[in-house]
Design a protein around this motif. Structure first.
Motif, PDB file in Angstrom:
ATOM      1  N   ALA A  28       0.821  -1.221   0.000  1.00 48.67           N
ATOM      2  CA  ALA A  28       0.000   0.000   0.000  1.00 48.67           C
ATOM      3  C   ALA A  28       0.849   1.263   0.000  1.00 48.67           C
ATOM      4  O   ALA A  28       0.445   2.289  -0.549  1.00 48.67           O
ATOM      5  CB  ALA A  28      -0.929  -0.003   1.224  1.00 48.67           C
ATOM      6  N   ALA A  29       2.020   1.192   0.637  1.00 44.46           N
ATOM      7  CA  ALA A  29       2.904   2.361   0.744  1.00 44.46           C
ATOM      8  C   ALA A  29       4.349   1.895   0.590  1.00 44.46           C
ATOM      9  O   ALA A  29       5.049   1.664   1.582  1.00 44.46           O
ATOM     10  CB  ALA A  29       2.702   3.062   2.085  1.00 44.46           C
ATOM     11  N   PRO A  30       4.810   1.734  -0.638  1.00 45.53           N
ATOM     12  CA  PRO A  30       6.194   1.290  -0.858  1.00 45.53           C
ATOM     13  C   PRO A  30       7.201   2.225  -0.179  1.00 45.53           C
ATOM     14  O   PRO A  30       6.959   3.426  -0.051  1.00 45.53           O
ATOM     15  CB  PRO A  30       6.354   1.332  -2.372  1.00 45.53           C
ATOM     16  CG  PRO A  30       4.965   1.296  -2.912  1.00 45.53           C
ATOM     17  CD  PRO A  30       4.106   1.964  -1.889  1.00 45.53           C
ATOM     18  N   LEU A  31       8.300   1.654   0.246  1.00 43.01           N
ATOM     19  CA  LEU A  31       9.334   2.410   0.947  1.00 43.01           C
ATOM     20  C   LEU A  31      10.171   3.233  -0.024  1.00 43.01           C
ATOM     21  O   LEU A  31      10.588   2.739  -1.070  1.00 43.01           O
ATOM     22  CB  LEU A  31      10.251   1.456   1.717  1.00 43.01           C
ATOM     23  CG  LEU A  31      11.349   2.129   2.545  1.00 43.01           C
ATOM     24  CD1 LEU A  31      10.750   2.872   3.730  1.00 43.01           C
ATOM     25  CD2 LEU A  31      12.358   1.092   3.016  1.00 43.01           C
ATOM     26  N   ARG A  32      10.393   4.475   0.349  1.00 43.39           N
ATOM     27  CA  ARG A  32      11.359   5.346  -0.329  1.00 43.39           C
ATOM     28  C   ARG A  32      12.277   5.878   0.762  1.00 43.39           C
ATOM     29  O   ARG A  32      11.833   6.154   1.863  1.00 43.39           O
ATOM     30  CB  ARG A  32      10.673   6.529  -1.017  1.00 43.39           C
ATOM     31  CG  ARG A  32       9.799   6.128  -2.168  1.00 43.39           C
ATOM     32  CD  ARG A  32       9.301   7.351  -2.884  1.00 43.39           C
ATOM     33  NE  ARG A  32       8.292   7.007  -3.868  1.00 43.39           N
ATOM     34  CZ  ARG A  32       7.620   7.891  -4.571  1.00 43.39           C
ATOM     35  NH1 ARG A  32       7.858   9.183  -4.404  1.00 43.39           N
ATOM     36  NH2 ARG A  32       6.717   7.497  -5.428  1.00 43.39           N
ATOM     37  N   ARG A  33      13.524   6.045   0.435  1.00 39.39           N
ATOM     38  CA  ARG A  33      14.505   6.513   1.417  1.00 39.39           C
ATOM     39  C   ARG A  33      15.078   7.847   0.975  1.00 39.39           C
ATOM     40  O   ARG A  33      15.166   8.123  -0.222  1.00 39.39           O
ATOM     41  CB  ARG A  33      15.645   5.511   1.542  1.00 39.39           C
ATOM     42  CG  ARG A  33      15.226   4.160   2.060  1.00 39.39           C
ATOM     43  CD  ARG A  33      16.367   3.157   1.885  1.00 39.39           C
ATOM     44  NE  ARG A  33      16.008   1.864   2.382  1.00 39.39           N
ATOM     45  CZ  ARG A  33      16.436   1.360   3.532  1.00 39.39           C
ATOM     46  NH1 ARG A  33      17.259   2.043   4.299  1.00 39.39           N
ATOM     47  NH2 ARG A  33      16.065   0.162   3.922  1.00 39.39           N
ATOM     48  N   TYR A  34      15.494   8.625   1.964  1.00 33.14           N
ATOM     49  CA  TYR A  34      16.249   9.837   1.634  1.00 33.14           C
ATOM     50  C   TYR A  34      17.229  10.139   2.746  1.00 33.14           C
ATOM     51  O   TYR A  34      16.991   9.821   3.902  1.00 33.14           O
ATOM     52  CB  TYR A  34      15.332  11.026   1.330  1.00 33.14           C
ATOM     53  CG  TYR A  34      14.842  11.815   2.520  1.00 33.14           C
ATOM     54  CD1 TYR A  34      15.454  13.019   2.857  1.00 33.14           C
ATOM     55  CD2 TYR A  34      13.769  11.378   3.275  1.00 33.14           C
ATOM     56  CE1 TYR A  34      14.998  13.762   3.940  1.00 33.14           C
ATOM     57  CE2 TYR A  34      13.309  12.118   4.347  1.00 33.14           C
ATOM     58  CZ  TYR A  34      13.931  13.312   4.677  1.00 33.14           C
ATOM     59  OH  TYR A  34      13.480  14.049   5.747  1.00 33.14           O
ATOM     60  N   ASP A  35      18.371  10.714   2.348  1.00 32.95           N
ATOM     61  CA  ASP A  35      19.398  11.112   3.300  1.00 32.95           C
ATOM     62  C   ASP A  35      18.987  12.445   3.912  1.00 32.95           C
ATOM     63  O   ASP A  35      18.779  13.425   3.193  1.00 32.95           O
ATOM     64  CB  ASP A  35      20.745  11.235   2.593  1.00 32.95           C
ATOM     65  CG  ASP A  35      21.872  11.534   3.565  1.00 32.95           C
ATOM     66  OD1 ASP A  35      21.838  12.614   4.200  1.00 32.95           O
ATOM     67  OD2 ASP A  35      22.781  10.702   3.685  1.00 32.95           O
ATOM     68  N   LEU A  36      18.871  12.467   5.213  1.00 32.98           N
ATOM     69  CA  LEU A  36      18.399  13.651   5.929  1.00 32.98           C
ATOM     70  C   LEU A  36      19.237  14.884   5.633  1.00 32.98           C
ATOM     71  O   LEU A  36      18.714  15.998   5.605  1.00 32.98           O
ATOM     72  CB  LEU A  36      18.386  13.365   7.438  1.00 32.98           C
ATOM     73  CG  LEU A  36      17.871  14.463   8.353  1.00 32.98           C
ATOM     74  CD1 LEU A  36      16.406  14.790   8.050  1.00 32.98           C
ATOM     75  CD2 LEU A  36      18.014  14.055   9.809  1.00 32.98           C
ATOM     76  N   HIS A  37      20.518  14.699   5.389  1.00 38.06           N
ATOM     77  CA  HIS A  37      21.410  15.849   5.205  1.00 38.06           C
ATOM     78  C   HIS A  37      21.751  16.148   3.745  1.00 38.06           C
ATOM     79  O   HIS A  37      22.334  17.197   3.461  1.00 38.06           O
ATOM     80  CB  HIS A  37      22.702  15.618   5.995  1.00 38.06           C
ATOM     81  CG  HIS A  37      22.439  15.362   7.446  1.00 38.06           C
ATOM     82  ND1 HIS A  37      21.919  16.316   8.293  1.00 38.06           N
ATOM     83  CD2 HIS A  37      22.594  14.243   8.189  1.00 38.06           C
ATOM     84  CE1 HIS A  37      21.776  15.802   9.501  1.00 38.06           C
ATOM     85  NE2 HIS A  37      22.180  14.547   9.464  1.00 38.06           N
ATOM     86  N   ALA A  38      21.396  15.262   2.820  1.00 35.82           N
ATOM     87  CA  ALA A  38      21.796  15.463   1.428  1.00 35.82           C
ATOM     88  C   ALA A  38      20.624  15.612   0.458  1.00 35.82           C
ATOM     89  O   ALA A  38      20.801  16.151  -0.618  1.00 35.82           O
ATOM     90  CB  ALA A  38      22.680  14.301   0.977  1.00 35.82           C
ATOM     91  N   ASP A  39      19.444  15.128   0.828  1.00 32.49           N
ATOM     92  CA  ASP A  39      18.310  15.133  -0.088  1.00 32.49           C
ATOM     93  C   ASP A  39      17.199  16.060   0.398  1.00 32.49           C
ATOM     94  O   ASP A  39      17.102  16.344   1.591  1.00 32.49           O
ATOM     95  CB  ASP A  39      17.742  13.711  -0.237  1.00 32.49           C
ATOM     96  CG  ASP A  39      18.772  12.724  -0.744  1.00 32.49           C
ATOM     97  OD1 ASP A  39      19.597  13.115  -1.582  1.00 32.49           O
ATOM     98  OD2 ASP A  39      18.743  11.562  -0.290  1.00 32.49           O
ATOM     99  N   SER A  40      16.379  16.477  -0.538  1.00 30.60           N
ATOM    100  CA  SER A  40      15.212  17.306  -0.227  1.00 30.60           C
ATOM    101  C   SER A  40      13.999  16.718  -0.938  1.00 30.60           C
ATOM    102  O   SER A  40      13.694  17.102  -2.069  1.00 30.60           O
ATOM    103  CB  SER A  40      15.426  18.749  -0.682  1.00 30.60           C
ATOM    104  OG  SER A  40      16.496  19.338  -0.006  1.00 30.60           O
TER     105      SER A  40
END
Length: 122
Positions: free
Chosen positions: A55-67
Motif C-alpha cells: 500500500a505504501a512502498p518504501l522510499r529513502r532519503y538522506d536527511l542531510h543530502a536530499d530534499s
C-alpha cells in the motif's frame, strides 16, 4: 459515435480520490545511523512483502543530502523517521525505530489515521 477519450475521462472522474493518491512510506536516514541499520536488519527485507509495503512502498532519503518533494508537518530531526506520505503531504510519522514489536503497531495506527486500507481496495 463512441468517443474513447471522453470515456476515459469519465472513468477517471468517477474513481474515488484515493485512486489517484500516490502513497508511500518515506524513511529519513543518515550515514552511520545505528537505528537505521537495526531497522534494515529487522524489517527492511520483510516490509515490501507486507500489506503495508504494497500500500505504501518504501522510499529513502538522506536527511542531510536530499530534499524530498513532501509537505512535512514539521522539520525532520531524527533518524530513522518514517513518514507516511499521500499526494506529497505527510499524513503521519514514526520517529526513531522502536523495534519490530512496536513498529508494526505504530505503522498500523498511521494507516488507520490516514484511512488507507490495507486490503487492496484503496
Amino acid at each position: 459515435m463512441f468517443n474513447l477519450k471522453s470515456a476515459v475521462i469519465y472513468i477517471f472522474l468517477c474513481l474515488p480520490g484515493s485512486a489517484w493518491a500516490e502513497t508511500y512510506l518515506l524513511m529519513a536516514e543518515e550515514q552511520g545511523c545505528f537505528w537505521c541499520q537495526k531497522w534494515d536488519e529487522e524489517i527492511a527485507a520483510i516490509y515490501p512483502k507486507t500489506a503495508e509495503g504494497r500500500a505504501a512502498p518504501l522510499r529513502r532519503y538522506d536527511l542531510h543530502a536530499d530534499s524530498p518533494d513532501v509537505e512535512f508537518e514539521r522539520r525532520v530531526s531524527f533518524t530513522p523517521t518514517f513518514i507516511l506520505v499521500r499526494d506529497g503531504q505527510e499524513t503521519g510519522r514514526i520517529e526513531g525505530h522502536p523495534g519490530p514489536d512496536f513498529f508494526w503497531g505504530l505503522l498500523q495506527i498511521l494507516f488507520n489515521d490516514a484511512e488507507i486500507p490495507l486490503d487492496g481496495t484503496g
